[in-house]
Design a protein around this motif. Sequence first.
Motif, PDB file in Angstrom:
ATOM      1  N   TYR A 152      -4.493  -3.020   5.517  1.00  0.00           N
ATOM      2  CA  TYR A 152      -3.119  -2.862   6.372  1.00  0.00           C
ATOM      3  C   TYR A 152      -2.651  -1.554   6.184  1.00  0.00           C
ATOM      4  O   TYR A 152      -1.411  -1.287   6.212  1.00  0.00           O
ATOM      5  N   HIS A 153      -3.617  -0.506   5.767  1.00  0.00           N
ATOM      6  CA  HIS A 153      -3.058   0.843   5.934  1.00  0.00           C
ATOM      7  C   HIS A 153      -1.962   1.318   5.178  1.00  0.00           C
ATOM      8  O   HIS A 153      -0.853   1.694   5.506  1.00  0.00           O
ATOM      9  N   PRO A 154      -2.015   1.050   3.625  1.00  0.00           N
ATOM     10  CA  PRO A 154      -0.858   1.259   2.940  1.00  0.00           C
ATOM     11  C   PRO A 154      -0.621   2.773   2.703  1.00  0.00           C
ATOM     12  O   PRO A 154      -1.360   3.352   2.837  1.00  0.00           O
ATOM     13  N   ASN A 155       0.581   2.949   2.221  1.00  0.00           N
ATOM     14  CA  ASN A 155       1.046   4.212   2.160  1.00  0.00           C
ATOM     15  C   ASN A 155       0.679   4.839   0.743  1.00  0.00           C
ATOM     16  O   ASN A 155       0.461   6.165   0.638  1.00  0.00           O
ATOM     17  N   LEU A 156       0.364   3.730  -0.061  1.00  0.00           N
ATOM     18  CA  LEU A 156      -0.080   4.008  -1.510  1.00  0.00           C
ATOM     19  C   LEU A 156      -1.061   2.992  -2.023  1.00  0.00           C
ATOM     20  O   LEU A 156      -0.578   1.965  -2.007  1.00  0.00           O
ATOM     21  N   LEU A 157      -2.035   3.631  -2.796  1.00  0.00           N
ATOM     22  CA  LEU A 157      -2.978   2.510  -3.373  1.00  0.00           C
ATOM     23  C   LEU A 157      -2.881   2.465  -4.886  1.00  0.00           C
ATOM     24  O   LEU A 157      -2.783   3.562  -5.558  1.00  0.00           O
TER      25      LEU A 157
END
Length: 343
Positions: A152-157
């Motif tokens: 879901y295309h996170p801003n940070l992993l």
Amino acid sequence: MPSLEIQSLNYHYDGHPVIQQLDLTVAENEIVCLLGASGCGKTTTLKAIAGLLHPQQGEIRINGKSVSSERHFVAPQHRNIGMMFQDYALFPHLTVAQNIAFGLSKLSKTEKQNRVAHMLELVHLEQYAGRFPHELSGGQQQRVAIARALAYHPNLLLLDEPFSNIDAQVRFQLIKDIRDIIKDQQVSAIFVSHSKDEAFAFADRLAIMHQGQIAQLGTPKELFQHPNSRQVAEFLGQGAYVAAQRHNGAQVETAFGSVESLIDIQSSAQAGQIYLRPSHIELFNAEQGQIEVAQHRFVGTEYLYAIELEGQMLEVAMPSDKPLDLSRPVSLKIKPHAINFFS
């Protein structure tokens, strides 16, 4: 804009400080490893970033947006972060495709199918979409976990000890593959580990943590060549301290002779100690010995010799085709290297 900014973070549990005045900035598409021994605060820091606990002081910003401060707190599900756990946390009753699709409830059926197909292709598991987690190897399960975290295309992993359960024979190939995937997706990541070998292979920069603080932050090469403290030097590899006198900007004198440094010695002190790692030492037979070999063992391509060096034990490797004659005296030479000098 940095992907993550942490300023003056403090967290205590039952009156005991766990994180103390922690500052950290992670750039776009950068992988930073929080590295340290158990109890240093690295997992607590990760939980604070994820929103799984609320620090008493300090601020956390993700993509410029404040998600945690003394007066403001954003719940984990609203931070747009992906998480990958040590045990992967896959749902055993869902297939690979269903696991990856789990967090995509806001997408249409077609969009969800397309996203899952893309993630399966990205992690090279197209043929495993209908399998269940127990039918996969540990490495395959890890690929499913990273696909789900990135779907879901996170801003940070955020990754918590993700490689600790992987067999050593395939671990570093998997580390390279996961790193390539993260870089390809242009996602910033925070990686928690206690293994310097994993950290060196996976991260762009390392944040060495000690007693709830970042003792030093830099690239693996910077930290290895220029540790700012004995704690950092010791954490990054086994070694022994040897008394030394600084001769000039790139040379010291020791009981074992002069040693040339491949980098300038960043110290104004004349007397101190150098931190020697096993790779800095060469053993040889001599007319007069300087050291005693306490024990030795053959490990295939090399012999390992345990020596006592100024009251400290160190295991030095030598090629198996050039074994020492232990019936004769043994001495050592300190090779030129990037000297770690401490006053």
